[in-house]
Design a protein around this motif. Sequence first.
Motif, PDB file in Angstrom:
ATOM      1  N   GLU A 138       0.824  -1.375  -0.003  1.00  0.00           N
ATOM      2  CA  GLU A 138       0.246  -0.424  -0.073  1.00  0.00           C
ATOM      3  C   GLU A 138       0.979   0.879   0.055  1.00  0.00           C
ATOM      4  O   GLU A 138       0.851   2.597  -1.091  1.00  0.00           O
ATOM      5  CB  GLU A 138      -1.326  -0.078   1.230  1.00  0.00           C
ATOM      6  CG  GLU A 138      -1.986   1.185   1.129  1.00  0.00           C
ATOM      7  CD  GLU A 138      -2.446   1.234   2.626  1.00  0.00           C
ATOM      8  OE1 GLU A 138      -3.535   1.697   2.372  1.00  0.00           O
ATOM      9  OE2 GLU A 138      -2.371   0.748   3.682  1.00  0.00           O
ATOM     10  N   ARG A 164      -1.159   3.922  -9.872  1.00  0.00           N
ATOM     11  CA  ARG A 164      -1.893   2.429 -10.311  1.00  0.00           C
ATOM     12  C   ARG A 164      -0.896   1.862 -11.118  1.00  0.00           C
ATOM     13  O   ARG A 164      -0.046   2.454 -12.074  1.00  0.00           O
ATOM     14  CB  ARG A 164      -3.118   2.721 -11.214  1.00  0.00           C
ATOM     15  CG  ARG A 164      -3.995   1.872 -11.819  1.00  0.00           C
ATOM     16  CD  ARG A 164      -5.359   1.702 -12.073  1.00  0.00           C
ATOM     17  NE  ARG A 164      -5.350   3.115 -12.962  1.00  0.00           N
ATOM     18  CZ  ARG A 164      -4.780   2.482 -14.402  1.00  0.00           C
ATOM     19  NH1 ARG A 164      -5.023   1.078 -14.297  1.00  0.00           N
ATOM     20  NH2 ARG A 164      -4.744   3.293 -15.036  1.00  0.00           N
ATOM     21  N   GLY A 194      -3.577  -2.252  -8.734  1.00  0.00           N
ATOM     22  CA  GLY A 194      -3.719  -1.687  -7.350  1.00  0.00           C
ATOM     23  C   GLY A 194      -2.843  -0.665  -6.673  1.00  0.00           C
ATOM     24  O   GLY A 194      -2.374   0.016  -7.763  1.00  0.00           O
ATOM     25  N   MET A 247      -0.168   2.079  -4.937  1.00  0.00           N
ATOM     26  CA  MET A 247       0.967   2.015  -4.372  1.00  0.00           C
ATOM     27  C   MET A 247       0.946   3.402  -4.334  1.00  0.00           C
ATOM     28  O   MET A 247       1.557   4.365  -5.160  1.00  0.00           O
ATOM     29  CB  MET A 247       2.012   1.345  -5.077  1.00  0.00           C
ATOM     30  CG  MET A 247       3.642   1.270  -4.011  1.00  0.00           C
ATOM     31  SD  MET A 247       4.497   0.648  -4.478  1.00  0.00           S
ATOM     32  CE  MET A 247       5.375   1.787  -6.211  1.00  0.00           C
ATOM     33  N   TYR A 248       1.479   3.587  -2.957  1.00  0.00           N
ATOM     34  CA  TYR A 248       1.946   5.371  -2.369  1.00  0.00           C
ATOM     35  C   TYR A 248       3.556   5.075  -2.343  1.00  0.00           C
ATOM     36  O   TYR A 248       3.747   4.761  -0.714  1.00  0.00           O
ATOM     37  CB  TYR A 248       0.677   5.980  -1.610  1.00  0.00           C
ATOM     38  CG  TYR A 248      -0.450   6.284  -1.906  1.00  0.00           C
ATOM     39  CD1 TYR A 248      -1.392   7.252  -2.337  1.00  0.00           C
ATOM     40  CD2 TYR A 248      -1.319   4.719  -1.321  1.00  0.00           C
ATOM     41  CE1 TYR A 248      -2.359   7.423  -2.949  1.00  0.00           C
ATOM     42  CE2 TYR A 248      -2.511   5.060  -1.890  1.00  0.00           C
ATOM     43  CZ  TYR A 248      -3.421   5.632  -2.740  1.00  0.00           C
ATOM     44  OH  TYR A 248      -4.727   5.982  -3.290  1.00  0.00           O
ATOM     45  N   TYR A 274      -1.243   5.463   5.997  1.00  0.00           N
ATOM     46  CA  TYR A 274      -1.381   3.990   5.852  1.00  0.00           C
ATOM     47  C   TYR A 274      -1.235   3.095   6.500  1.00  0.00           C
ATOM     48  O   TYR A 274      -1.423   3.176   7.476  1.00  0.00           O
ATOM     49  CB  TYR A 274      -0.842   3.879   4.388  1.00  0.00           C
ATOM     50  CG  TYR A 274      -1.018   5.467   3.634  1.00  0.00           C
ATOM     51  CD1 TYR A 274      -2.393   5.439   2.566  1.00  0.00           C
ATOM     52  CD2 TYR A 274       0.019   6.008   3.488  1.00  0.00           C
ATOM     53  CE1 TYR A 274      -2.545   6.575   2.261  1.00  0.00           C
ATOM     54  CE2 TYR A 274      -0.151   6.746   1.645  1.00  0.00           C
ATOM     55  CZ  TYR A 274      -1.607   7.070   1.829  1.00  0.00           C
ATOM     56  OH  TYR A 274      -1.511   7.876   0.336  1.00  0.00           O
ATOM     57  N   SER A 275      -0.684   2.087   5.886  1.00  0.00           N
ATOM     58  CA  SER A 275      -0.440   0.533   7.081  1.00  0.00           C
ATOM     59  C   SER A 275       0.954   0.182   7.083  1.00  0.00           C
ATOM     60  O   SER A 275       2.071  -0.477   7.905  1.00  0.00           O
ATOM     61  CB  SER A 275      -0.803  -0.438   5.425  1.00  0.00           C
ATOM     62  OG  SER A 275      -0.476  -0.490   5.105  1.00  0.00           O
TER      63      SER A 275
END
Length: 345
Positions: free
Chosen positions: A102, A178, A197, A199-200, A295-296
């Motif tokens: 993520e 993306r 998916g 991604m940052y 985020y995570s």
Amino acid sequence: MTYGSETWSLNMGLIRRLKVAQRVTERATLGFPYVIESEMRISVGEPGCSATHSRYVGKFIRNISALQSLVPKDEHRPNCSKNIFLLTGTLSLRNVYMVIPEAVERGKTAVIKCMYDLENEELYQVKWYRGDHEFCRYAPKDVPPLKIFPLRGIEVDRDASDWEKVTIRAVSYRANGRYSCEISADAPSFITAQLQGMMYVVDLPKGYPKLRGMKIGYKPGMKLKVECISPNSMPPANITFYVNDEPAHEKHVYRKVSGGTNGSLWTSYGTIQFVVQHHHFIDGKLRIRCLAVIYSIYAKSHEKTTTLLDYRTTIPPEPVTRPRIVFSESYNQESRLSEIGSGKT
């Protein structure tokens, strides 16, 4: 649109959709066995047009009139403008899923995986996209099998990339976005699947958030006001307060951010303020914790504890230090009498 274990967007690039349709049309022209198992209706806002989820066993195509004519017409079926068909036959591409972080810290390495099971099929190629731009391709029959296409902000590690993963070195903010992978089986099927998916790329705070403003003790009726600061991050951290491990009421919390101009990092501020009552104390203790999350990839907290002061209790003053007076041995009785005679006291 959902099938298997993944959800695919219907808004993929037009070129890729046309390629999928072209391959299916070619197979139908050559007489390969295809059976239309069911029709999937996608909701477009008309009554009765609902989405039906089916198990993925083949390839989805869109609005192919030659195959559409094979479907029995239903007089009672609503006139949905978008129809997608589920085709099945002897082909199979199963257990397709994407593993993408993520968030990745700027300057670190990102690994994106596209997992699949071709069963009895052979791999034709795997393509990797950021947005609609292809930046990497793996085709086992090519020499060399791995091809890298220049794309600003993407630096592929050739030695750490293969048929199921792509490794991006020293990610920068330009790597935000993306990502998609497209898996194609070899002839004669050329069955294709696409996954995507987000991604940052982030900058993380150096260390823990900081709490300030907490007193060593509170009496019921006193106002508690504590500030939490999480500096230097991109994006700004999300700050949450906990009172004795319970989330604080949002009406007691105020948040703001500063910075972020001309590419600078952000600083997050959070303030909790409420009137202290007896029920806030557990065994005479009140704990305030601040949690900063990005985020995570980042979650760190800082906690402080204060005590209950009743109405008969006061905070003891700090001890006052005074200079120590030391008398020397030469200070005798005669010197004291001379001081008295001269009028000194």
